[in-house]
Design an enzyme around this catalytic site. Structure first.
Site, PDB file in Angstrom:
ATOM      1  N   ARG A 101       1.089  -1.278   0.021  1.00 44.27           N
ATOM      2  CA  ARG A 101      -0.156  -0.605  -0.119  1.00 44.27           C
ATOM      3  C   ARG A 101       0.570   1.125   0.051  1.00 44.27           C
ATOM      4  NH1 ARG A 101      -5.608   1.350   3.181  1.00 44.27           N
ATOM      5  NH2 ARG A 101      -6.177   0.415   2.122  1.00 44.27           N
ATOM      6  N   HIS A 128      -7.766   1.141  -6.470  1.00 42.95           N
ATOM      7  CA  HIS A 128      -7.838  -0.214  -5.477  1.00 42.95           C
ATOM      8  C   HIS A 128      -8.037  -1.580  -6.181  1.00 42.95           C
ATOM      9  CE1 HIS A 128      -7.799  -1.380  -1.583  1.00 42.95           C
ATOM     10  NE2 HIS A 128      -8.635  -0.398  -1.064  1.00 42.95           N
ATOM     11  N   GLN A 131      -9.973  -3.718  -3.435  1.00 41.63           N
ATOM     12  CA  GLN A 131     -11.151  -2.833  -2.703  1.00 41.63           C
ATOM     13  C   GLN A 131     -12.478  -3.606  -4.308  1.00 41.63           C
ATOM     14  OE1 GLN A 131     -12.377  -1.170  -0.377  1.00 41.63           O
ATOM     15  NE2 GLN A 131     -14.433  -2.264  -0.574  1.00 41.63           N
ATOM     16  N   ASP A 218     -17.107   7.352  -1.728  1.00 46.30           N
ATOM     17  CA  ASP A 218     -16.047   6.823  -1.276  1.00 46.30           C
ATOM     18  C   ASP A 218     -15.471   8.512  -0.670  1.00 46.30           C
ATOM     19  OD1 ASP A 218     -12.920   6.260  -0.070  1.00 46.30           O
ATOM     20  OD2 ASP A 218     -12.347   6.673  -2.278  1.00 46.30           O
ATOM     21  N   CYS A 257     -16.362   2.460   0.869  1.00 47.03           N
ATOM     22  CA  CYS A 257     -15.658   1.378   0.883  1.00 47.03           C
ATOM     23  C   CYS A 257     -15.020   1.650   2.548  1.00 47.03           C
ATOM     24  CB  CYS A 257     -14.045   0.977  -0.126  1.00 47.03           C
ATOM     25  SG  CYS A 257     -13.314   3.354   0.166  1.00 47.03           S
ATOM     26  N   ARG A 285     -13.848  -8.241   1.269  1.00 46.81           N
ATOM     27  CA  ARG A 285     -12.653  -8.356   1.026  1.00 46.81           C
ATOM     28  C   ARG A 285     -11.640  -9.358   1.137  1.00 46.81           C
ATOM     29  NH1 ARG A 285     -10.352  -3.124   1.405  1.00 46.81           N
ATOM     30  NH2 ARG A 285      -8.172  -3.663   0.158  1.00 46.81           N
TER      31      ARG A 285
HETATM   32  N1  NVA Z   1     -10.303   6.689  -2.054  1.00 46.32           N
HETATM   33  C1  NVA Z   1      -9.504   6.101  -0.171  1.00 46.32           C
HETATM   34  C2  NVA Z   1      -9.444   4.650  -0.031  1.00 46.32           C
HETATM   35  C3  NVA Z   1      -9.478   4.638   0.981  1.00 46.32           C
HETATM   36  C4  NVA Z   1      -9.759   2.597   1.344  1.00 46.32           C
HETATM   37  C5  NVA Z   1      -8.136   7.143  -0.160  1.00 46.32           C
HETATM   38  O1  NVA Z   1      -7.136   6.306  -1.187  1.00 46.32           O
HETATM   39  O2  NVA Z   1      -8.048   7.528   0.556  1.00 46.32           O
HETATM   40  N1   CP Z   2     -11.500   0.185   2.167  1.00 46.20           N
HETATM   41  C1   CP Z   2      -9.983   0.495   2.641  1.00 46.20           C
HETATM   42  O1   CP Z   2      -9.095  -0.104   2.155  1.00 46.20           O
HETATM   43  O2   CP Z   2      -9.820   0.133   3.651  1.00 46.20           O
HETATM   44  P1   CP Z   2      -8.653   0.622   4.860  1.00 46.20           P
HETATM   45  O3   CP Z   2      -8.245   1.714   5.322  1.00 46.20           O
HETATM   46  O4   CP Z   2      -9.122   0.344   5.802  1.00 46.20           O
HETATM   47  O5   CP Z   2      -7.466  -0.654   4.840  1.00 46.20           O
END
Ligand code: NVA
Ligand code: CP
Length: 302
Positions: A101, A128, A131, A218, A257, A285
């Protein structure tokens, strides 16, 4: 499949096969006959915060017989500037797979190339994919599939989530209506490369939601954008609330998400009314990622 770096790189058959496997693994939870990750260590290298992704990967790897090793960026030399390609060449000689990540998609691409081990994108600024697999599984479970259904995405039109959803629409052919403020819409060059007439972009949330069976949202500011307060101001009128949902199709579902900011992209009432779906989506997930791990693993010792 050697890696899961994006939805863009997946074929239609690969997506549906992963979802079929995820459904099977969900049924078989607690009694998996195979332990494909037995004897393996998988590194989780995270530069951004996570609850769902970290926990679901750690649990999923263990339930498939493997050992997860969580490495926060700042606790390894990557955080002091060691290049990703050097980190990859070290880990590639020690662990059996990596879940990453981070911000830059190129870091995940480079890690996969230099490590030579199966590499999974656990969220970048571009995509992502894990997800979206869980989201599609949830749509299948709740509505039986996406054929002849309209899916709406209300929020940032060029976030990791919308980009992955747009590539999913391209691969699977469902109607996707994205509603975003004018300054947060995908650029023309992206839409040209997507080349998907079934994906439409509007600045009117009500138009996107009109007749939609799935309404997805989101956060307005993704991780790393928290101080962009000017951007957030552009989203006035984009909260998914009862008034906006009045135009949705009967029997519609709402996806998020998570994590969610109630009173911003989604109202408290809508989130709680659709909590059953949204937390099923979070649980999925685990199952979707197990399918990915099974598809990518190579025998221990290789
Ligand atoms: N678009 C959000 C998704 C979080 C799971 C982010 O990147 O923070
Ligand atoms: N939706 C998602 O990726 O959640 P986290 O940021 O908690 O991993």
């Amino acid at each position: 499949m050697r890696n899961l770096l994006s939805i863009e790189q997946l074929g239609t058959g690969e997506i549906t096969a992963l979802l079929d496997d995820a459904a099977r693994l969900k049924q078989e939870r607690g009694q998996h006959a195979a332990q494909p990750l037995a004897g393996q260590t998988w590194a989780l290298i995270f530069t951004k915060s996570s609850t769902r992704t970290r926990v679901s990967f750690e649990v999923g790897i263990r339930e498939l017989g493997g050992f997860p090793m969580f490495l926060s960026k700042n606790e390894i030399q990557l955080g002091r500037g060691e290049p990703i390609k050097d980190t990859a060449r070290v880990l590639g000689r020690m662990v059996h797979g990596a879940v990453i990540r981070t911000y830059d998609q190129q870091d995940v691409v480079d890690f996969a190339e230099y490590s030579g081990i199966p590499t999974i994108n656990a969220l970048t600024d571009d995509e992502h994919p894990c997800q979206i697999l869980a989201d599609l599984l949830t749509v299948r479970e709740k509505l039986g599939g996406w054929e002849n259904r309209k899916i709406a995405f209300i929020g940032d039109g060029f976030s990791n989530m919308t980009r992955s959803w747009m590539w999913a629409a391209k691969r699977l052919g469902f109607e996707l209506a994205v509603a975003s403020p004018p300054n947060c819409q995908p650029p023309e060059e992206f839409l040209a490369s997507l080349d998907a007439p079934n994906v439409t972009i509007t600045a009117e949330p009500a138009l996107a939601i009109q007749g939609a069976q799935v309404i997805n949202t989101d956060v307005w500011l993704s991780m790393g954008q928290e101080d962009q307060t000017d951007k957030e101001l552009e989203f006035a009128g984009f909260e998914v609330n009862d008034a906006l949902l009045a135009a949705a199709a009967p029997g519609h579902i709402v996806l998020h998400c998570l994590p969610a900011y109630r009173g911003k992209e989604i109202s408290e009432q809508v989130l709680e009314l659709h909590a059953d779906t949204i937390f099923q989506q979070a649980e999925n997930r685990l199952h979707a990622q197990k399918a990915v791990l099974c598809a990518l693993h190579r025998p221990a010792g290789v």
